[in-house]
Design a protein around this motif. Structure first.
Motif, short mmCIF file in Angstrom:
data_model
loop_
_atom_site.label_atom_id
_atom_site.label_comp_id
_atom_site.label_asym_id
_atom_site.label_seq_id
_atom_site.Cartn_x
_atom_site.Cartn_y
_atom_site.Cartn_z
N TRP A 62 -7.11 27.67 -42.89
CA TRP A 62 -6.20 29.08 -42.67
C TRP A 62 -7.00 30.22 -43.68
N ILE A 63 -6.77 29.88 -44.99
CA ILE A 63 -7.33 31.14 -45.87
C ILE A 63 -8.74 31.01 -45.86
N GLY A 64 -9.52 30.00 -45.61
CA GLY A 64 -10.89 29.84 -45.50
C GLY A 64 -11.39 30.68 -44.45
N ASP A 65 -10.77 30.71 -43.17
CA ASP A 65 -11.29 31.53 -41.92
C ASP A 65 -11.02 32.99 -42.27
N ALA A 66 -10.01 33.21 -42.98
CA ALA A 66 -9.55 34.68 -43.44
C ALA A 66 -10.28 35.41 -44.59
N PHE A 67 -10.65 34.60 -45.54
CA PHE A 67 -11.00 35.25 -46.79
C PHE A 67 -12.32 34.76 -47.22
N GLY A 68 -13.03 33.83 -46.51
CA GLY A 68 -14.41 33.28 -46.83
C GLY A 68 -14.41 32.15 -47.31
N ALA A 69 -15.29 30.93 -46.92
CA ALA A 69 -15.26 29.60 -47.01
C ALA A 69 -15.76 29.38 -48.51
N GLN A 103 -4.07 17.06 -57.13
CA GLN A 103 -5.52 16.80 -56.91
C GLN A 103 -5.84 16.64 -55.45
N GLY A 104 -4.84 15.95 -54.65
CA GLY A 104 -4.94 15.99 -53.12
C GLY A 104 -4.90 17.22 -52.53
N PHE A 105 -4.12 18.15 -52.97
CA PHE A 105 -4.05 19.44 -52.27
C PHE A 105 -5.39 20.19 -52.73
N GLY A 106 -5.94 20.16 -53.82
CA GLY A 106 -6.98 20.79 -54.07
C GLY A 106 -8.36 20.24 -53.15
N GLY A 107 -8.29 18.84 -53.15
CA GLY A 107 -9.40 18.23 -52.14
C GLY A 107 -9.03 18.51 -50.83
N GLY A 108 -7.86 18.68 -50.42
CA GLY A 108 -7.50 19.23 -48.94
C GLY A 108 -8.24 20.60 -48.73
N VAL A 109 -8.05 21.46 -49.64
CA VAL A 109 -8.56 22.85 -49.62
C VAL A 109 -9.91 22.85 -49.34
N PHE A 110 -10.75 22.02 -50.46
CA PHE A 110 -12.18 22.29 -50.14
C PHE A 110 -12.74 21.50 -49.15
N SER A 111 -12.23 20.18 -48.81
CA SER A 111 -12.96 19.37 -48.14
C SER A 111 -13.18 19.79 -46.58
N PRO A 112 -12.31 20.49 -45.94
CA PRO A 112 -12.88 20.93 -44.69
C PRO A 112 -13.74 22.07 -44.65
N LEU A 113 -14.03 22.56 -45.60
CA LEU A 113 -15.14 23.78 -45.75
C LEU A 113 -16.64 22.78 -46.13
N VAL A 114 -16.64 21.75 -46.39
CA VAL A 114 -17.94 21.15 -46.55
C VAL A 114 -18.50 20.92 -45.34
N PRO A 115 -18.16 20.65 -44.18
CA PRO A 115 -19.04 20.45 -43.12
C PRO A 115 -19.52 21.98 -42.65
N LEU A 116 -18.52 22.77 -42.85
CA LEU A 116 -19.00 24.12 -42.31
C LEU A 116 -19.97 24.69 -43.12
N LEU A 117 -19.78 24.67 -44.32
CA LEU A 117 -20.98 25.14 -45.25
C LEU A 117 -22.22 24.48 -44.94
#
Length: 377
Positions: A62-69, A103-117
């Motif tokens: 959600w915040i990646g779409d709103a504020f930049g991946a 650790q899991g929350f952080g991994g969850g935040v960045f992991s969906p951005l990997v394929p997009l980037l």
């Protein structure tokens, strides 16, 4: 920003994320012994991370779409590193769980951005870069248990989380050097999440992901503990886990030029069949040769479901919601794992095989429906 930095940073972060699946199962017996935990408590050690990932990917998408991946990607990696540091220094079960959650929350935040980037870095061949990404991380993850088995035996299970901290630091250095903070656009309008309710085919793909990843995650949780119960050494467990990831990487490499064409149908349908066959093989015999065959089958099934399902998620994502769709991809994968592990953690392995067969059949049904829609698109 150079193409190398655009690809190297996300892939390095993905290696850390994937190796959590590779190395943590390896050290589960050591953690169980260190804290004198039951199988039920071990399920919490495993699932605390998975639940946090499932929550983190929603927030990250959600915040990646709103504020930049790129910006959100860096924040997620930092949280992943801090959580790993807490786990490595934990003196109690409670601290261990707290670190796993962060650790899991952080991994969850960045992991969906990997394929997009990655797909933005190579937009003309999205399927190819996704499967190269999976293969590279898989090859690294495959060799890690060989070394980790020796290190854990002499240094301790905490060394695994120290490694996560070091690797995350390298990712942050790469990210800091690519000028992302200076070049990203200003915050954008909050995405219209209501569009997701109309993407019916996308939800069929999520159902497929829930079933296949649920089965794969349970395999990674239960097999090391099962091997430890039958007196296999940590080095041997490391070899079995390495075989999974080597199979994953080799099959992924072979598929790299097929996933952008008509072969994706056969690839997606093969995954649940291979997964079910892997469990059946492990159930039939605990001899080393059969366990290796089981590991090869589950790795091949993982490769057939990983990049292709992500590719389809991005294809069917509503306009402007690519990040949140990639986030839901990981959410359903992790929720599938959490539910399956919680359900089957204390069950007999024979019962587990029957449940996995049911999940595999459900995955085939989901796949047949969304693949027909894909061919009509």
């Amino acid at each position: 920003m150079s193409l190398f930095r655009a690809i190297a940073g996300p892939i390095a972060a993905s290696i850390a994320f994937v190796m959590e699946l590779t190395l943590v199962p390896l050290i589960l017996p050591a953690i169980q012994s260190h804290y004198d935990l039951s199988l039920g408590s071990m399920a919490w050690v495993f699932n605390a991370y998975g639940i946090a990932v499932a929550v983190g990917v929603i927030a990250g998408g959600w915040i990646g779409d709103a504020f930049g991946a790129k910006r959100i990607f860096g924040i997620g990696v930092l949280m992943f590193a801090l959580g790993a540091a807490i786990v490595a220094s934990s003196a109690s079960f409670e601290a261990l769980i707290a670190g796993r959650v962060l650790q899991g929350f952080g991994g969850g935040v960045f992991s969906p951005l990997v394929p997009l980037l990655l797909t933005k870095a190579l937009p003309l061949r999205p399927g190819k870069i996704l499967i190269i990404w999976g293969s590279v991380t898989g090859y690294v993850a495959a060799f890690a248990p060989f070394a980790a088995g020796q290190v854990v035996a002499f240094v301790g299970w905490q060394s695994v989380f120290v490694f996560f901290v070091v690797l995350s630091g390298a990712v942050l250095l790469l990210s800091a050097g690519n000028g992302a903070a200076q070049t990203e656009a200003a915050p954008r309008t909050t995405p219209n999440l209501f569009l997701l309710t109309k993407a019916r085919v996308l939800w069929l793909v999520f159902g497929y992901i829930f079933c296949t990843y649920g089965a794969i995650t349970f395999y990674l949780f239960r097999l090391p503990l099962l091997l430890a119960e039958t007196n296999y050494t940590v080095e041997t467990i490391g070899v079995v886990l390495a075989t999974i990831w080597m199979s994953f990487s080799i099959v992924g490499t072979l598929l790299r030029n097929w996933v952008d064409g008509s072969h994706i149908r056969s690839i997606v349908l093969a995954a649940p069949v291979l997964i079910a066959a892997s469990f059946l093989t492990a159930y039939l015999s605990s001899d080393a040769i059969w366990l290796m065959i089981s590991a090869i089958l589950i790795g091949a099934g993982f490769a057939c479901s990983n990049a292709p399902s992500t590719q389809l998620v991005l294809k069917f994502a509503p306009p402007g919601l690519s990040v949140i769709s990639a986030s839901l991809d990981i959410t359903f994968a992790r929720l599938g794992g959490v539910v399956t592990v919680a359900w089957l953690a204390q069950s007999d392995f024979s019962h587990s095989v029957l449940v996995i067969a049911g999940l595999s059949l459900a995955a085939v049904v989901f796949a047949m429906v969304f693949l027909r829609r894909n061919s009509e698109a």
